[in-house]
Scaffold this motif. Structure first.
Motif, PDB file in Angstrom:
ATOM      1  N   GLN A 424       0.819  -1.209   0.000  1.00  0.00           N
ATOM      2  CA  GLN A 424       0.000   0.000   0.000  1.00  0.00           C
ATOM      3  C   GLN A 424       0.851   1.258   0.000  1.00  0.00           C
ATOM      4  N   HIS A 425       2.133   1.121   0.391  1.00  0.00           N
ATOM      5  CA  HIS A 425       3.006   2.289   0.413  1.00  0.00           C
ATOM      6  C   HIS A 425       3.670   2.532  -0.936  1.00  0.00           C
ATOM      7  N   ALA A 426       3.342   1.739  -1.968  1.00  0.00           N
ATOM      8  CA  ALA A 426       3.878   2.002  -3.306  1.00  0.00           C
ATOM      9  C   ALA A 426       3.183   3.223  -3.915  1.00  0.00           C
ATOM     10  N   VAL A 427       3.888   3.912  -4.798  1.00  0.00           N
ATOM     11  CA  VAL A 427       3.301   5.068  -5.497  1.00  0.00           C
ATOM     12  C   VAL A 427       2.157   4.567  -6.369  1.00  0.00           C
ATOM     13  N   PRO A 428       0.940   5.097  -6.199  1.00  0.00           N
ATOM     14  CA  PRO A 428      -0.215   4.598  -6.967  1.00  0.00           C
ATOM     15  C   PRO A 428       0.020   4.655  -8.467  1.00  0.00           C
ATOM     16  N   LEU A 467       8.692   3.449  -5.113  1.00  0.00           N
ATOM     17  CA  LEU A 467       8.634   3.803  -3.709  1.00  0.00           C
ATOM     18  C   LEU A 467       9.116   5.233  -3.536  1.00  0.00           C
ATOM     19  N   GLY A 468       8.620   5.896  -2.518  1.00  0.00           N
ATOM     20  CA  GLY A 468       9.032   7.271  -2.277  1.00  0.00           C
ATOM     21  C   GLY A 468       8.992   7.616  -0.811  1.00  0.00           C
ATOM     22  N   LEU A 469       9.310   8.861  -0.512  1.00  0.00           N
ATOM     23  CA  LEU A 469       9.295   9.358   0.856  1.00  0.00           C
ATOM     24  C   LEU A 469       7.852   9.652   1.262  1.00  0.00           C
ATOM     25  N   VAL A 470       7.426   9.064   2.376  1.00  0.00           N
ATOM     26  CA  VAL A 470       6.044   9.186   2.828  1.00  0.00           C
ATOM     27  C   VAL A 470       6.035   9.707   4.258  1.00  0.00           C
ATOM     28  N   ARG A 471       5.188  10.665   4.503  1.00  0.00           N
ATOM     29  CA  ARG A 471       4.963  11.173   5.858  1.00  0.00           C
ATOM     30  C   ARG A 471       3.735  10.489   6.426  1.00  0.00           C
ATOM     31  N   VAL A 472       3.888   9.826   7.575  1.00  0.00           N
ATOM     32  CA  VAL A 472       2.799   9.045   8.174  1.00  0.00           C
ATOM     33  C   VAL A 472       2.546   9.540   9.593  1.00  0.00           C
ATOM     34  N   PRO A 473       1.333   9.990   9.912  1.00  0.00           N
ATOM     35  CA  PRO A 473       1.047  10.388  11.299  1.00  0.00           C
ATOM     36  C   PRO A 473       1.330   9.232  12.252  1.00  0.00           C
ATOM     37  N   ALA A 474       1.965   9.539  13.361  1.00  0.00           N
ATOM     38  CA  ALA A 474       2.294   8.495  14.335  1.00  0.00           C
ATOM     39  C   ALA A 474       1.016   7.887  14.898  1.00  0.00           C
ATOM     40  N   ALA A 475       0.914   6.556  14.826  1.00  0.00           N
ATOM     41  CA  ALA A 475      -0.279   5.863  15.309  1.00  0.00           C
ATOM     42  C   ALA A 475      -0.032   5.119  16.612  1.00  0.00           C
ATOM     43  N   PRO A 481       1.371  13.027  20.654  1.00  0.00           N
ATOM     44  CA  PRO A 481       0.137  12.917  19.869  1.00  0.00           C
ATOM     45  C   PRO A 481       0.175  13.615  18.514  1.00  0.00           C
ATOM     46  N   ASP A 482       1.035  14.627  18.339  1.00  0.00           N
ATOM     47  CA  ASP A 482       1.068  15.352  17.068  1.00  0.00           C
ATOM     48  C   ASP A 482       2.257  14.957  16.201  1.00  0.00           C
ATOM     49  N   ALA A 483       2.955  13.910  16.579  1.00  0.00           N
ATOM     50  CA  ALA A 483       4.170  13.524  15.861  1.00  0.00           C
ATOM     51  C   ALA A 483       3.832  12.769  14.579  1.00  0.00           C
ATOM     52  N   PHE A 484       4.819  12.668  13.703  1.00  0.00           N
ATOM     53  CA  PHE A 484       4.693  11.865  12.493  1.00  0.00           C
ATOM     54  C   PHE A 484       6.009  11.126  12.261  1.00  0.00           C
ATOM     55  N   THR A 485       5.947  10.112  11.415  1.00  0.00           N
ATOM     56  CA  THR A 485       7.150   9.393  11.019  1.00  0.00           C
ATOM     57  C   THR A 485       7.392   9.637   9.544  1.00  0.00           C
ATOM     58  N   LEU A 486       8.619   9.399   9.131  1.00  0.00           N
ATOM     59  CA  LEU A 486       8.983   9.455   7.724  1.00  0.00           C
ATOM     60  C   LEU A 486       9.410   8.061   7.294  1.00  0.00           C
ATOM     61  N   ARG A 487       8.919   7.649   6.143  1.00  0.00           N
ATOM     62  CA  ARG A 487       9.215   6.304   5.659  1.00  0.00           C
ATOM     63  C   ARG A 487       9.605   6.339   4.191  1.00  0.00           C
ATOM     64  N   HIS A 488      10.497   5.444   3.852  1.00  0.00           N
ATOM     65  CA  HIS A 488      10.762   5.136   2.443  1.00  0.00           C
ATOM     66  C   HIS A 488      10.083   3.807   2.180  1.00  0.00           C
ATOM     67  N   GLY A 489       8.909   3.869   1.531  1.00  0.00           N
ATOM     68  CA  GLY A 489       8.117   2.660   1.411  1.00  0.00           C
ATOM     69  C   GLY A 489       7.740   2.168   2.799  1.00  0.00           C
ATOM     70  N   VAL A 490       8.087   0.925   3.113  1.00  0.00           N
ATOM     71  CA  VAL A 490       7.795   0.364   4.430  1.00  0.00           C
ATOM     72  C   VAL A 490       8.881   0.693   5.444  1.00  0.00           C
ATOM     73  N   LEU A 491      10.022   1.173   4.990  1.00  0.00           N
ATOM     74  CA  LEU A 491      11.171   1.378   5.870  1.00  0.00           C
ATOM     75  C   LEU A 491      11.016   2.635   6.713  1.00  0.00           C
ATOM     76  N   LEU A 492      10.978   2.461   8.021  1.00  0.00           N
ATOM     77  CA  LEU A 492      10.945   3.582   8.943  1.00  0.00           C
ATOM     78  C   LEU A 492      12.302   4.284   8.920  1.00  0.00           C
ATOM     79  N   LEU A 493      12.284   5.616   8.791  1.00  0.00           N
ATOM     80  CA  LEU A 493      13.525   6.384   8.682  1.00  0.00           C
ATOM     81  C   LEU A 493      13.851   7.071   9.997  1.00  0.00           C
TER      82      LEU A 493
END
Length: 548
Positions: A424-428, A467-475, A481-493
């Protein structure tokens, strides 16, 4: 749909390296016949012996090498078990020790995997002894298993401890709920025996387990997930839709309340003190089994997240596994805890199963239908209706969305349906399959691209997606509570700069999941590191993974 047999795989790349390191660690004298058997005073009877055998058996099958110590351990089993065939003392009638149930579950699972491997009737008789001597007599006791938090010790250490005084005829553990780890062992035994009385016992255990307020009692997540694995194994035999729905609810609860931001676990609900690779392995297996049973791609997405960011970070350079901090609960960083750098008494062994399952889960077979949900380098012999098709996979995943499959040998006429997972993290819109360079018409369904092909020697199929750089709200970061993560595809950066929240600015992708700033300096890199490049200093290093 069944996963491929481990004997039909010949792995290469990082997963092979991890399995080899795990098997090497399990060949240490610590896991040999002179040390693996614990004295009668050990309050986790069967746990060390069972986990060790299970890991040695599975890593041997996955690596194609005979385990160094397994035969000698099996030869000493008659000295280690009691007269009824299980580990620990024979308690007075009506008394139950949840740590004894838990430990003997691993022993049962080891025997079940040994029987699947060797098909020796004597092993089946050992399984029957544990079921008859320990599990069936415990059936009536689960109705009054203590679930009131006031009745239980709320403090625990990395190695759980049994209380001295029984509560309603139960000896309880600080690993709250560990009695239900036996659900996995009992269900595994039921697959082989099919005894009606064992079925009734399993259902009594499930009824009680589903009645527990797991959050309210601060259940251990490892125990919760092991019980969930047993439920899913049992669902595979009885097909009860209500049981599957309950399993989904438990896993959803775990993901929401028990998972860390890098896909590992909080050791107990409500108490994010450390992670435990035992539970991380359980969560990985449970996620894949839920995908298998429901076809929902989000479970596969979770499994990829767990494997590449949680399970891999828990493996140490010596092949063992240890505990990390619960990233996101109180800290932005991820790092190993030095005082439990390797949990050699439990997690090292459980990691062996986790890696073996990662290998096994690479291919799933259903007649002439081949499903590929994970990508790892290596060769596989696929058992299709027309005969064996041997393929070699080469992939740059998870750094790039690419996997190539070369047919090395095949029957004269071999039509197959091939399904390849597109995360699901692939570029559509970027996923495509080519055969010998020509793009094929593919059907997209439930996260997979599906094609029909006549497999012939020399044929090359290649899957590609961007695959690309994705910003994902921290779950999984209640402390931020307002943090986010950065991922390259599935890889947490993680940030490569000293400050936790660098001013990133424009970034350019480099290679291997790394991103550079305008000056050419690497500012983001994956938490995931191939094991051959890892060392203790890197594992202990604090890695900032949460950004504001």
């Amino acid at each position: 749909m069944k996963s491929i047999q481990l004997e039909r795989l010949s792995l290469d790349g990082d997963l092979r390296d991890r399995l080899a390191a795990s098997a090497s660690r399990l060949a240490d004298s610590l896991y040999g016949p002179d040390e693996v058997f614990k004295p009668a005073s050990y309050d986790w009877p069967g746990d060390n012996e069972g986990r060790t055998l299970l890991a040695q058996i599975l890593t041997a099958r996955a690596t194609g090498t005979e385990p160094l110590h397994t035969a000698a351990i099996l030869a000493k089993l008659p000295e280690g078990v009691n007269e009824r065939g299980y580990f620990g003392s024979i308690l007075p009638e009506g008394m139950t020790d949840e740590q004894q149930l838990s430990g003997n579950s691993w022993y049962l699972r080891a025997l079940a995997e040994l029987y699947a491997w060797k098909k020796e009737p004597a092993v089946l008789r050992l399984i029957e002894q544990v079921v008859t001597g320990l599990i069936l007599p415990a059936k009536a006791h689960f109705d009054h298993y203590p679930t009131d938090p006031q009745e239980r010790a709320s403090e625990g250490e990395a190695a759980g401890k049994r209380g001295d005084k029984p509560v309603r005829n139960w000896y309880l553990s600080t690993d709250i709920g560990c009695a239900f780890i036996m659900l996995d062992g009992a269900a595994h035994a039921y697959e082989l025996l099919g005894w009606p009385e064992l079925k009734e016992t399993i259902e009594a255990m499930i009824r009680k387990f589903l009645s527990i307020d797991l959050i309210g009692i601060s259940a251990q997540t490892h125990a919760t997930l092991s019980a969930l694995r047993g439920m899913l194994r049992y669902y595979g035999m009885n097909g009860d839709a209500g049981l599957l729905a309950a399993a989904e609810r438990i896993f959803e609860l775990y993901v929401r309340e028990g998972m860390t931001e890098n896909g590992a676990n909080r050791n107990w609900f409500n108490r994010p003190w450390w992670t435990e690779p035992c539970a991380v392995v359980d969560s990985f297996v449970a996620a894949v089994e839920l995908w298998r049973r429901t076809a929902k791609p989000e479970y596969l997405e979770t499994a990829h997240l767990i494997y590449f960011n949680g399970l891999s970070h828990g493996q140490r350079p010596n092949g063992g596994f240890g505990c990390d901090n619960c990233a996101g609960s109180k800290e932005r960083d991820l790092y190993a805890l030095e005082n439990v750098y390797e949990a050699y008494w439990c997690c090292t062994m459980r990691g062996g199963e986790g890696l073996s399952r990662a290998a096994e889960y690479g291919y799933w077979m259903d007649g002439n239908r081949v499903t590929v949900p994970f990508y790892h380098n290596g060769t596989a012999a696929l058992a299709l209706d027309a005969g064996d098709v041997v393929i070699r996979q080469s992939t740059s995943y998870p750094y790039a969305g690419q996997a190539a499959f070369e047919v090395l040998s095949a029957p004269a006429s071999c039509a197959a349906t091939l399904r390849f997972y597109v995360p699901q993290h692939a570029v559509p819109g970027t996923a495509a399959i080519r055969m010998n360079g020509v793009r094929l018409d593919a059907v997209s369904e439930n996260g997979f691209l599906e094609v029909q092909a006549e497999l012939r020697p020399g044929m090359r199929l290649e899957l590609r997606f961007e695959l690309g750089l994705v910003r994902v709200p921290a779950a999984h970061a209640p402390g931020f509570p307002d943090a986010f993560t950065l991922r390259h595809g599935v890889l947490l950066l993680r940030s490569r700069r000293n400050e936790a929240e660098p001013e990133l600015g424009p970034l350019t992708y480099s290679e291997n999941g790394n991103y550079k700033d305008a000056g050419g300096a690497v500012v983001l890199s994956p938490v995931f590191i191939p094991i051959r490049l890892n060392d203790k200093e890197t594992v202990l290093e604090r890695k900032a993974i949460l950004f504001a």
